[in-house]
Design a protein around this motif. Structure first.
Motif, PDB file in Angstrom:
ATOM      1  N   THR A 253       0.815  -1.206   0.000  1.00 59.19           N
ATOM      2  CA  THR A 253       0.000   0.000   0.000  1.00 59.19           C
ATOM      3  C   THR A 253       0.856   1.267   0.000  1.00 59.19           C
ATOM      4  N   ASP A 254       2.101   1.160   0.513  1.00 62.49           N
ATOM      5  CA  ASP A 254       2.989   2.309   0.470  1.00 62.49           C
ATOM      6  C   ASP A 254       3.808   2.264  -0.814  1.00 62.49           C
ATOM      7  N   TYR A 255       4.545   3.334  -1.094  1.00 59.42           N
ATOM      8  CA  TYR A 255       5.344   3.383  -2.311  1.00 59.42           C
ATOM      9  C   TYR A 255       6.677   4.054  -2.023  1.00 59.42           C
ATOM     10  N   ILE A 256       7.750   3.414  -2.466  1.00 56.92           N
ATOM     11  CA  ILE A 256       9.108   3.942  -2.298  1.00 56.92           C
ATOM     12  C   ILE A 256       9.592   4.454  -3.652  1.00 56.92           C
ATOM     13  N   ILE A 257       9.809   5.752  -3.757  1.00 52.94           N
ATOM     14  CA  ILE A 257      10.254   6.355  -5.017  1.00 52.94           C
ATOM     15  C   ILE A 257      11.654   5.844  -5.358  1.00 52.94           C
ATOM     16  N   PRO A 258      11.874   5.399  -6.600  1.00 52.89           N
ATOM     17  CA  PRO A 258      13.194   4.863  -6.948  1.00 52.89           C
ATOM     18  C   PRO A 258      14.266   5.941  -7.001  1.00 52.89           C
ATOM     19  N   GLY A 259      15.518   5.475  -6.980  1.00 48.29           N
ATOM     20  CA  GLY A 259      16.643   6.400  -7.044  1.00 48.29           C
ATOM     21  C   GLY A 259      17.093   6.860  -5.678  1.00 48.29           C
ATOM     22  N   PRO A 260      18.039   7.782  -5.634  1.00 54.98           N
ATOM     23  CA  PRO A 260      18.597   8.255  -4.359  1.00 54.98           C
ATOM     24  C   PRO A 260      17.641   9.211  -3.649  1.00 54.98           C
ATOM     25  N   THR A 261      18.035   9.633  -2.461  1.00 54.77           N
ATOM     26  CA  THR A 261      17.284  10.663  -1.753  1.00 54.77           C
ATOM     27  C   THR A 261      17.531  12.017  -2.416  1.00 54.77           C
ATOM     28  N   VAL A 262      16.683  12.977  -2.111  1.00 60.30           N
ATOM     29  CA  VAL A 262      16.864  14.336  -2.632  1.00 60.30           C
ATOM     30  C   VAL A 262      18.085  14.969  -1.966  1.00 60.30           C
ATOM     31  N   TRP A 263      18.923  15.600  -2.760  1.00 66.12           N
ATOM     32  CA  TRP A 263      20.149  16.236  -2.269  1.00 66.12           C
ATOM     33  C   TRP A 263      19.806  17.314  -1.227  1.00 66.12           C
ATOM     34  N   SER A 264      20.602  17.365  -0.176  1.00 62.52           N
ATOM     35  CA  SER A 264      20.384  18.345   0.894  1.00 62.52           C
ATOM     36  C   SER A 264      20.570  19.777   0.395  1.00 62.52           C
ATOM     37  N   GLY A 265      21.271  19.940  -0.722  1.00 63.68           N
ATOM     38  CA  GLY A 265      21.491  21.275  -1.282  1.00 63.68           C
ATOM     39  C   GLY A 265      20.352  21.762  -2.151  1.00 63.68           C
ATOM     40  N   ALA A 266      19.367  20.904  -2.408  1.00 66.41           N
ATOM     41  CA  ALA A 266      18.204  21.320  -3.187  1.00 66.41           C
ATOM     42  C   ALA A 266      17.294  22.186  -2.325  1.00 66.41           C
ATOM     43  N   TRP A 267      16.436  22.957  -2.965  1.00 69.54           N
ATOM     44  CA  TRP A 267      15.495  23.787  -2.214  1.00 69.54           C
ATOM     45  C   TRP A 267      14.524  22.887  -1.464  1.00 69.54           C
ATOM     46  N   PRO A 268      14.286  23.175  -0.187  1.00 69.94           N
ATOM     47  CA  PRO A 268      13.401  22.312   0.607  1.00 69.94           C
ATOM     48  C   PRO A 268      11.960  22.319   0.106  1.00 69.94           C
ATOM     49  N   GLU A 269      11.551  23.403  -0.562  1.00 69.51           N
ATOM     50  CA  GLU A 269      10.212  23.485  -1.109  1.00 69.51           C
ATOM     51  C   GLU A 269      10.285  23.984  -2.545  1.00 69.51           C
ATOM     52  N   THR A 270       9.544  23.337  -3.408  1.00 75.29           N
ATOM     53  CA  THR A 270       9.456  23.766  -4.797  1.00 75.29           C
ATOM     54  C   THR A 270       7.996  24.102  -5.068  1.00 75.29           C
ATOM     55  N   THR A 271       7.710  25.394  -5.121  1.00 68.24           N
ATOM     56  CA  THR A 271       6.330  25.828  -5.290  1.00 68.24           C
ATOM     57  C   THR A 271       6.040  26.179  -6.733  1.00 68.24           C
ATOM     58  N   ALA A 272       4.766  26.084  -7.095  1.00 67.37           N
ATOM     59  CA  ALA A 272       4.341  26.419  -8.448  1.00 67.37           C
ATOM     60  C   ALA A 272       4.435  27.929  -8.661  1.00 67.37           C
ATOM     61  N   VAL A 273       4.754  28.322  -9.875  1.00 67.10           N
ATOM     62  CA  VAL A 273       4.792  29.736 -10.239  1.00 67.10           C
ATOM     63  C   VAL A 273       3.856  29.955 -11.419  1.00 67.10           C
ATOM     64  N   SER A 274       3.328  31.160 -11.526  1.00 68.60           N
ATOM     65  CA  SER A 274       2.473  31.500 -12.660  1.00 68.60           C
ATOM     66  C   SER A 274       3.331  31.629 -13.915  1.00 68.60           C
ATOM     67  N   VAL A 275       2.815  31.147 -15.026  1.00 69.64           N
ATOM     68  CA  VAL A 275       3.579  31.194 -16.272  1.00 69.64           C
ATOM     69  C   VAL A 275       2.880  32.087 -17.289  1.00 69.64           C
ATOM     70  N   GLY A 276       3.686  32.678 -18.152  1.00 65.90           N
ATOM     71  CA  GLY A 276       3.163  33.554 -19.188  1.00 65.90           C
ATOM     72  C   GLY A 276       2.819  32.797 -20.452  1.00 65.90           C
ATOM     73  N   PRO A 277       2.611  33.522 -21.545  1.00 66.81           N
ATOM     74  CA  PRO A 277       2.221  32.885 -22.803  1.00 66.81           C
ATOM     75  C   PRO A 277       3.335  32.041 -23.412  1.00 66.81           C
ATOM     76  N   VAL A 278       2.922  31.056 -24.189  1.00 65.70           N
ATOM     77  CA  VAL A 278       3.865  30.183 -24.894  1.00 65.70           C
ATOM     78  C   VAL A 278       4.436  30.901 -26.107  1.00 65.70           C
ATOM     79  N   LYS A 279       5.737  30.720 -26.319  1.00 63.37           N
ATOM     80  CA  LYS A 279       6.394  31.301 -27.488  1.00 63.37           C
ATOM     81  C   LYS A 279       6.706  30.197 -28.497  1.00 63.37           C
ATOM     82  N   GLY A 280       6.307  30.378 -29.714  1.00 68.00           N
ATOM     83  CA  GLY A 280       6.626  29.399 -30.747  1.00 68.00           C
ATOM     84  C   GLY A 280       5.452  28.499 -31.059  1.00 68.00           C
ATOM     85  N   ALA A 281       5.728  27.478 -31.861  1.00 67.48           N
ATOM     86  CA  ALA A 281       4.697  26.560 -32.331  1.00 67.48           C
ATOM     87  C   ALA A 281       4.095  25.766 -31.187  1.00 67.48           C
TER      88      ALA A 281
END
Length: 334
Positions: A253-281
């Motif tokens: 019932t639980d799930y273990i994400i594959p690969g290593p742990t998240v690096w301690s130097g990464a940002w502790p929180e990654t929040t969504a940001v608003s995005v503007g219009p798409v450029k190109g096709a």
């Protein structure tokens, strides 16, 4: 898409179900342009709709696990970023707008992001972020997963921040989604099933005067194993499944994400940001309009028309350079 865009020719065309890859990258909400800086995977299934380049990698021992098919070929451009910048990867299936289905509703699984110096080595990929299963539901419901309940529901947007103080230089961001809808058995046991991996690499150049260096990481292939519970996993948590009807996979019932742990130097929180219009096709150019003598053929099989016997074949062999090569810049953005 320019004529040098890659092409995969194969007699055995894969199904073009709702697979996915990165179409664009937003930096602090500003689109860098469709396909800009992205090592777009090779085309396949050219018989329908002009071909697709959104199919998964399933062989954990393949070099394609690194950056997908033809991932060794640099993109023409590199995205310039600064430590602390927010990157939003724009995943899509067939068209780059909010009506696209992003990935099939059945393709439940985790999402992951790594970073590596460019060019990568056997132990250079460091994990910056991951998200797996965040709600368990009673059988036969698969629960809520990152790929379908987060990325898909948020128009294909996957977010990460460039680590604080990261040393200037060229890097590869390896973003990935994993579909576990057929992952109750190993690909080694049944090549028609097994987990589906959708890795895609983005070329960035970190600017500034940071002095933080990445630690040792993992390599692709090599980071994942068929013994990992996050690779062979029954998302329906039952011994009664589709194709095959019986599974020997333990009901977890639980799930273990594959690969290593998240690096301690990464940002502790990654929040969504608003995005503007798409450029190109926003749609892919059919392969028939740009295939030429300078296209890269990764795999081709020749058969006798009458007997259907194979009379010859050719396979592209990836060649990853150990020395950084400055991309041949172009103003063209798909």
């Amino acid at each position: 898409m320019s004529p040098t865009t890659t092409l995969l020719l194969s007699l055995l065309a894969t199904q073009a179900s709702a697979h996915t890859f990165i179409w664009g990258v937003f930096v602090n909400g500003i689109d860098q342009g469709t396909s800009y800086g992205i090592r777009t995977p090779a085309y396949n299934a050219a018989a329908r709709k002009g071909g697709y380049n959104n199919s998964p990698v399933k062989d954990l021992n393949s070099i394609d696990m690194r950056c997908n098919v033809l991932g060794d070929i640099p993109a023409h451009n590199t995205i310039k970023v600064n430590p602390g910048d927010n990157l939003t990867f724009d995943w899509h299936h067939e068209i780059r707008n909010d009506t696209d289905d992003i990935i099939a509703e059945s393709h439940h699984g985790p999402s992951l992001i790594y970073i590596s110096p460019d060019p990568p080595t056997q132990n250079s990929f460091v994990k910056l972020w991951h998200q797996g299963k965040f709600q368990t539901n009673p059988f036969p419901q698969p629960g809520k997963w990152s790929t379908t309940a987060d990325i898909k529901k948020h128009f294909g947007h996957m977010h990460v921040r460039i680590p604080a103080g990261l040393k200037a230089g060229p890097y590869l961001i390896r973003a990935e989604m994993i579909g576990l809808h057929e992952g109750e058995v190993s690909y080694l046991e049944n090549a028609r099933r097994g987990a589906q991996f959708y890795p895609d690499c983005v070329q960035i150049e970190v600017m500034g005067d940071g002095d933080v260096e990445l630690p040792s990481g993992v390599g692709f292939p090599g980071a994942y194993s068929y013994e990992d519970p996050g690779v062979v996993h029954n998302i329906y948590c039952s011994t009664e499944t589709r194709k095959p009807k019986t599974s020997t996979t333990p009901c977890a019932t639980d799930y273990i994400i594959p690969g290593p742990t998240v690096w301690s130097g990464a940002w502790p929180e990654t929040t969504a940001v608003s995005v503007g219009p798409v450029k190109g096709a926003t749609t892919a150019t059919p392969w028939s309009t740009w295939i030429g003598t300078d296209s890269v053929v990764t795999s081709v099989t020749y058969r006798d028309v009458r007997s259907q016997t194979i009379v010859g074949s050719s396979v592209y062999t990836p060649s990853w350079s150990e020395v950084y090569a400055t991309p041949t810049a172009t103003a063209e953005r798909w």
